[in-house]
Design an enzyme around this catalytic site. Sequence first.
Site, short mmCIF file in Angstrom:
data_model
loop_
_atom_site.label_atom_id
_atom_site.label_comp_id
_atom_site.label_asym_id
_atom_site.label_seq_id
_atom_site.Cartn_x
_atom_site.Cartn_y
_atom_site.Cartn_z
N HIS A 134 -21.24 -10.19 -5.82
CA HIS A 134 -21.00 -8.96 -5.06
C HIS A 134 -21.85 -8.93 -3.78
O HIS A 134 -22.60 -7.98 -3.54
CB HIS A 134 -21.28 -7.74 -5.92
CG HIS A 134 -20.48 -6.53 -5.51
ND1 HIS A 134 -20.05 -5.58 -6.39
CD2 HIS A 134 -20.04 -6.12 -4.29
CE1 HIS A 134 -19.37 -4.64 -5.76
NE2 HIS A 134 -19.36 -4.94 -4.47
N LEU A 135 -21.67 -9.95 -2.97
CA LEU A 135 -22.45 -10.11 -1.73
C LEU A 135 -21.65 -9.82 -0.46
O LEU A 135 -22.22 -9.84 0.62
CB LEU A 135 -22.98 -11.55 -1.64
CG LEU A 135 -24.05 -11.99 -2.62
CD1 LEU A 135 -24.33 -13.48 -2.44
CD2 LEU A 135 -25.33 -11.19 -2.40
N ASP A 179 -15.77 -12.17 -5.63
CA ASP A 179 -17.07 -11.57 -5.28
C ASP A 179 -17.40 -10.41 -6.21
O ASP A 179 -18.50 -9.89 -6.17
CB ASP A 179 -17.03 -11.09 -3.82
CG ASP A 179 -18.40 -10.63 -3.33
OD1 ASP A 179 -19.33 -11.47 -3.31
OD2 ASP A 179 -18.55 -9.45 -2.99
N GLU A 185 -20.79 -6.48 -13.98
CA GLU A 185 -21.72 -7.09 -13.02
C GLU A 185 -23.15 -6.78 -13.43
O GLU A 185 -23.44 -5.64 -13.80
CB GLU A 185 -21.42 -6.58 -11.61
CG GLU A 185 -20.04 -6.99 -11.13
CD GLU A 185 -19.70 -6.48 -9.73
OE1 GLU A 185 -20.57 -5.83 -9.10
OE2 GLU A 185 -18.57 -6.72 -9.28
N ALA A 231 -12.83 -6.76 -3.63
CA ALA A 231 -12.68 -5.31 -3.77
C ALA A 231 -13.40 -4.81 -5.02
O ALA A 231 -14.57 -4.43 -4.95
CB ALA A 231 -11.19 -4.93 -3.81
N ARG A 232 -12.73 -4.83 -6.16
CA ARG A 232 -13.32 -4.41 -7.42
C ARG A 232 -12.79 -5.29 -8.55
O ARG A 232 -11.60 -5.62 -8.58
CB ARG A 232 -13.00 -2.93 -7.72
CG ARG A 232 -13.76 -1.94 -6.85
CD ARG A 232 -15.25 -1.97 -7.14
NE ARG A 232 -16.01 -0.97 -6.39
CZ ARG A 232 -16.60 -1.20 -5.24
NH1 ARG A 232 -16.49 -2.39 -4.66
NH2 ARG A 232 -17.30 -0.25 -4.64
N ASP A 281 0.86 -1.18 0.00
CA ASP A 281 0.00 0.00 0.00
C ASP A 281 0.90 1.24 0.00
O ASP A 281 1.64 1.47 0.96
CB ASP A 281 -0.91 0.01 1.23
CG ASP A 281 -1.99 1.07 1.15
OD1 ASP A 281 -1.69 2.20 0.71
OD2 ASP A 281 -3.15 0.78 1.51
#
Length: 340
Positions: free
Chosen positions: A298-299, A274, A279, A250-251, A190
């Site tokens: 995406h839950l 996810d 989507e 995340a994305r 990061d």
Amino acid sequence: MTERGRHAMRGILVQIPRNAVECFFTSESLDILNDLGVVEWNPYDRPFTEQELLERIQGKHTVITTWKSAPISEAVLAHADELKLIAHMAGSVKPILPSTEVYRRGIRVLNSNYAIGVSVSESVLALILTLGHKIIPVDRVMREGGNAKSAAYETYELRGRTVGLIGLGMVAREVIKLLQPFGVRILGCDPFVSEAQARELGVVLKPLRELIAEADIVSLHAPKVPETFRMIGKEELSLLRDGALLINTARGDLIDEAALVEELKKNRFYAALDVFVLEPLRADSELRRMDNVIVRPHLAGVNPDSRLRIGTMMVEEIKRFYNGDPLRFEVREEQLDIMT
């Protein structure tokens, strides 16, 4: 003027659709909110239009928003003569802030990332354990009448593994807390976290590719910004260890999805996804048919518990704002650039 009289002058506008109110508010949080001012509720089972919002926002001190709420546009702000606070009962505030004009006007902004992040972190741990313990393929074999007691289905323990976290924001920090009982070694990548901050978190900072090559489990927690677009491509995926676990809550745009599909076909590692580039995930996506992949729509962050947590924490935060106490979940303008 009495304290109750001052409260009565505060206008609070709730954009949440009428049929979703019980999803976010307990009877206790409703009582607190109603005690903080005069609350105007959305009378529809749908979000306000921009026109409906600007017709109601005059005289309101606080506006409560959520997913699909009408944005606080400059046209809306032109009517927001008393607005001091936007309380967003969802994650990223970008969909409701088409410009940064709210900050020019001194309006403060809250979001619910922490309340959502608690659920996401649990999902990450659940996905790691589900992949590692091969729960889904074992269940499938057993349901088909087979016997999954063989070397191919033996458990991959989390205990003592090296976990790499790409992005060390709020969700990743909750994941770190959940991982502590397993005695794992945690690597992090990061650019906004210093060595001192990493040490405080119990994390060893590594460059991206070193982290991927060294970790047994890689979990993505970076925001969707230009710098992170397809940060995990063919070369990075090739660095994953044989038998590694890759988790993305995340994305979808963080990974080159086409390259991921090709690497997964080699059956070298496992993935739990996810989120996806598009989507909902296409019905014909190869990811749906792969035995070494778990796919979810995406839950990870939103469920009945997290919605009520969002409502409770946001009402408490609005109360802190009116009491003049420090805010815990404020979104400052400089944070927008690194938010999804």
